[in-house]
Design a protein around this motif. Structure first.
Motif, PDB file in Angstrom:
ATOM      1  N   GLU A 321       0.834  -1.200   0.000  1.00 49.67           N
ATOM      2  CA  GLU A 321       0.000   0.000   0.000  1.00 49.67           C
ATOM      3  C   GLU A 321       0.870   1.252   0.000  1.00 49.67           C
ATOM      4  OE1 GLU A 321      -3.578  -0.248   2.822  1.00 49.67           O
ATOM      5  OE2 GLU A 321      -2.161  -1.696   3.677  1.00 49.67           O
ATOM      6  N   ILE A 323       0.017   5.084   1.077  1.00 44.57           N
ATOM      7  CA  ILE A 323      -1.000   5.942   1.692  1.00 44.57           C
ATOM      8  C   ILE A 323      -0.513   7.380   1.612  1.00 44.57           C
ATOM      9  CG2 ILE A 323      -2.278   6.456   3.810  1.00 44.57           C
ATOM     10  CD1 ILE A 323      -1.752   3.486   4.611  1.00 44.57           C
ATOM     11  N   PRO A 327      -5.162  13.065  -2.115  1.00 41.73           N
ATOM     12  CA  PRO A 327      -5.503  12.126  -3.193  1.00 41.73           C
ATOM     13  C   PRO A 327      -4.719  12.460  -4.465  1.00 41.73           C
ATOM     14  CG  PRO A 327      -7.280  13.707  -2.860  1.00 41.73           C
ATOM     15  CD  PRO A 327      -6.296  13.949  -1.757  1.00 41.73           C
ATOM     16  N   SER A 332      -4.552   5.910 -10.642  1.00 45.68           N
ATOM     17  CA  SER A 332      -4.720   4.701 -11.458  1.00 45.68           C
ATOM     18  C   SER A 332      -3.544   4.524 -12.415  1.00 45.68           C
ATOM     19  CB  SER A 332      -6.027   4.783 -12.242  1.00 45.68           C
ATOM     20  OG  SER A 332      -6.178   3.657 -13.079  1.00 45.68           O
ATOM     21  N   SER A 335      -0.449   3.555 -10.426  1.00 46.29           N
ATOM     22  CA  SER A 335      -0.477   2.163 -10.000  1.00 46.29           C
ATOM     23  C   SER A 335      -0.096   1.236 -11.155  1.00 46.29           C
ATOM     24  CB  SER A 335      -1.876   1.808  -9.479  1.00 46.29           C
ATOM     25  OG  SER A 335      -1.937   0.464  -9.077  1.00 46.29           O
ATOM     26  N   GLN A 347      -1.770  -0.744  -3.872  1.00 40.32           N
ATOM     27  CA  GLN A 347      -2.957   0.092  -3.677  1.00 40.32           C
ATOM     28  C   GLN A 347      -2.506   1.491  -3.263  1.00 40.32           C
ATOM     29  OE1 GLN A 347      -5.124  -2.251  -0.676  1.00 40.32           O
ATOM     30  NE2 GLN A 347      -6.664  -2.703  -2.227  1.00 40.32           N
ATOM     31  N   LYS A 349      -3.921   4.928  -1.789  1.00 34.87           N
ATOM     32  CA  LYS A 349      -5.132   5.427  -1.130  1.00 34.87           C
ATOM     33  C   LYS A 349      -4.791   6.621  -0.251  1.00 34.87           C
ATOM     34  CE  LYS A 349      -5.612   1.339   0.780  1.00 34.87           C
ATOM     35  NZ  LYS A 349      -6.047   0.186   1.615  1.00 34.87           N
ATOM     36  N   SER A 350      -5.802   7.447   0.002  1.00 37.24           N
ATOM     37  CA  SER A 350      -5.612   8.598   0.883  1.00 37.24           C
ATOM     38  C   SER A 350      -6.636   8.612   2.024  1.00 37.24           C
ATOM     39  CB  SER A 350      -5.707   9.903   0.090  1.00 37.24           C
ATOM     40  OG  SER A 350      -6.961  10.004  -0.547  1.00 37.24           O
ATOM     41  N   ARG A 351      -7.714   7.850   1.878  1.00 34.96           N
ATOM     42  CA  ARG A 351      -8.744   7.772   2.919  1.00 34.96           C
ATOM     43  C   ARG A 351      -8.577   6.450   3.647  1.00 34.96           C
ATOM     44  NH1 ARG A 351     -14.510   9.342   0.478  1.00 34.96           N
ATOM     45  NH2 ARG A 351     -14.963   9.347   2.728  1.00 34.96           N
ATOM     46  N   VAL A 352      -8.109   6.525   4.897  1.00 32.62           N
ATOM     47  CA  VAL A 352      -7.819   5.318   5.681  1.00 32.62           C
ATOM     48  C   VAL A 352      -8.399   5.468   7.083  1.00 32.62           C
ATOM     49  CG1 VAL A 352      -5.752   4.620   4.425  1.00 32.62           C
ATOM     50  CG2 VAL A 352      -5.558   6.312   6.245  1.00 32.62           C
TER      51      VAL A 352
END
Length: 604
Positions: A321, A323, A327, A332, A335, A347, A349-352
């Motif tokens: 991941e 993080i 955002p 995409s 990645s 992955q 992501k910014s919302r955890v």
């Protein structure tokens, strides 16, 4: 109607290129008048992105300077933004354009690795591609965190750390065995099966599998006690005690997880990114970066630039991941590009929530703290630059400083350090082995390094020479010989070589003594001291390497047998170097008089 025989100005040439650019994804290369690549970038729409460089006034000095040097633009179209990102990073790595993203410290990360030898060794090193094949664990953001882990493993499992050549040449245990940091497999003092168990335990610990390791050690302890092997049982008990202490310190991170947490911060034009590394649920540490990015850009775009550069140019490792505190618009595409580079999915992501949110909070706190400290340092540095500009009466952006280091003419080394308004530019530091100058001839050494440096490179705004009028004149003569003309200043220490009493020497023969409270003097001392530190680090490494193989042979009164006894007693030259006079005098056949001679030869 324009005359076809008249040469086209570069403004008209750029305008014609901009008019013909398509609104498609791809990469663009900015070229100077000589055709050298100044900058490589990617874009979803080449037309919009490239035009943005020329349709507004840029506040960022680096961008303004880039635009002023552009004489041509080349583009390569791609089928997607992912392809553009991959091509951009490949070109950056190949050409290292001067205006692309730079990190002040972009060394490879440190890893702990366990080799695949019959008797595996454990060691630490930068990157994954420069060492023996084996299993790698990390990354460790700092040398301290890696070495602390290595020290814990030494105490816990006593797996060897020596090189294969040293291991193969042993005939008796070394000092590591005496202090219980190795079980001496080199001379057969540990059964093969026991050593392999220690290696497996080391791998389990590094993999974060400490619960299984705890159970395994308990079983081994009980089996040893039942077999009346009380010394072995006590040793395993000590391992368990130490392991529980380590687990208790890391209890907050006891859940699983493998992630890089990247927090972005910007204040007063200074950009900071903190990268926190978590492996096996344990926080291995974090590192602050201050990327040289255009602060006029949007924050998400700046963070995307950093993430791309970090994983394609610096990191050897991709977690499960990533993080981020903001955002990423191109998450995409990023990645997919990282999958092409590392052949594993990640992955972004910014919302955890829960534990990952705690990790992100830690990264944010570190970024805020780093920015606060950096801004304080920046203000002081700007003040010092302004003071030096006022003292010298000329603008300054780049300062280079040289220093020569040797011990009685032995292993002469020169250093060049570089400072600008942003601080030390460590990427541009250089070290030189002096090849031609006679031993101890500082003047000849200075002439050699100045010639080698500025035959290939442009002069800075200010060239500082650590030395007085003599050293300054040597530098000026060499620059005249190679046809270069620049602003050169010598810096000599005052009476007693005390800091704060430095005198500046100028090319016209004049001198200036700055006051102890002068900010200009503080900057000069900062740059000069950094050049000295950098030179002496290289010199000592070079000297110690040379001495490690030959210095014992030239010490008076130390014959072949005494040299052999010394090395056997201390387990090698490193042990001899660490020994005191009293320790050396304890070796058979070496008394206090010879011990003093040996110690003085090794340390003076």
């Amino acid at each position: 109607m324009p005359d076809p025989n008249q040469p086209v100005s570069h403004q008209d040439h750029i305008a014609s290129i901009l008019a013909s650019l398509p609104g498609l994804p791809g990469i663009y290369q900015m070229l100077d008048a000589s055709g050298n690549i100044l900058y490589v970038g990617k874009a979803k729409s080449l037309k919009k992105r490239v035009a943005s460089y020329f349709i507004k006034n840029h506040e960022y000095p680096k961008t303004r300077l880039l635009v002023s040097k552009i004489r041509d633009i080349e583009v390569i179209l791609t089928r997607s933004e992912t392809e553009a990102l991959l091509l951009e990073q490949n070109l950056i790595k190949t050409h290292t354009p001067p205006y692309n993203v730079t990190l002040r410290d972009d060394k490879s990360y440190l890893y702990i690795y366990v080799t695949g030898d019959k008797y595996p060794r454990i060691a630490v090193g930068r990157g994954k591609g420069k060492h023996q094949k084996g299993r790698f664990f990390g990354p460790f953001p700092s040398a301290n965190s890696a070495r602390e882990t290595l020290e814990i493993l030494q105490k816990l499992f006593q797996v060897r750390q020596c090189t294969n050549s040293y291991f193969a040449s042993r005939q008796r245990p070394c000092l590591q065995y005496q202090i219980k940091r190795c079980k001496a497999p080199c001379v057969g003092l540990v059964p093969d099966e026991t050593y392999q168990q220690d290696v497996e335990s080391t791998l389990k610990f590094l993999s974060g599998d400490s619960r299984d390791l705890d159970k395994k050690l308990q079983i081994q302890m009980h089996e040893a006690a039942e077999a009346l092997q009380f010394e072995k049982a006590a040793s395993i008990r000590n391992q368990l005690t130490m392991l529980k202490e380590i687990q208790s310190r890391q209890a907050i991170y006891s859940l699983g997880g493998e992630a890089d947490i990247i927090a972005f911060g910007r204040e007063a034009g200074v950009i900071c990114v903190h990268v926190l590394n978590v492996r096996g649920g344990r926080v291995l540490g974090g590192k602050n970066f201050f990327p040289d990015l255009d602060p006029d850009l949007d924050e998400t775009e700046l963070l995307s630039h950093f993430v791309a550069y970090f994983y394609f140019q610096v990191a050897d490792d991709l977690p499960k991941e990533i993080i981020t505190s903001l955002p990423l618009e191109d998450a995409s595409a990023m990645s997919d590009a990282l999958f092409e580079r590392f052949e594993r999915r990640v992955q972004i992501k910014s919302r955890v929530r829960d534990l990952r949110a705690e990790w992100l909070d830690i990264a944010r706190i570190n970024v805020e703290n780093a920015l606060t400290q950096r801004l304080a340092d920046h203000r002081e540095l700007h003040t010092r630059f302004d003071a030096l500009v006022a003292e010298l009466g000329r603008p300054l952006d780049r300062i280079e400083c040289f220093d020569i280091s040797h011990t009685g003419g032995e292993a002469t080394t020169a250093s060049c350090v570089v400072f600008d308004i942003g601080g030390a530019r460590k990427r541009d530091y250089r070290q030189y082995d002096i090849l031609e100058a006679a031993a101890g001839d500082d003047y000849a050494a200075m002439r050699e390094v100045i010639r080698r440096r500025y035959t290939k490179h442009d002069l800075p705004d200010l060239l500082l020479i650590d030395g007085g009028k003599g050293q300054l004149n040597q530098a000026l003569e060499v620059l005249e010989e190679i046809g270069k003309n620049g602003f050169v200043v010598g810096v000599s220490k005052g009476e007693g070589r005390k800091g704060g009493l430095e005198t500046l020497h100028f090319a016209d023969g004049s001198k200036k003594l700055l006051g102890l409270e002068s900010k200009a003097l503080h900057l000069i001392m900062q740059v000069r001291d950094e050049a000295h530190r950098f030179a002496i680090t290289k010199h000592r490494a070079k000297r110690d390497k040379k001495r490690g193989s030959s210095v014992l042979e030239v010490i008076p009164g130390l014959g072949k047998k005494r040299r052999r006894d010394l090395l056997n007693h201390f387990g090698g030259i490193q042990g001899v170097l660490k020994a005191s006079e009293r320790d050396i005098a304890q070796v058979d056949g070496i008394g206090l008089v010879i011990a003093k001679t040996i110690y003085k030869s090794l340390h003076n």
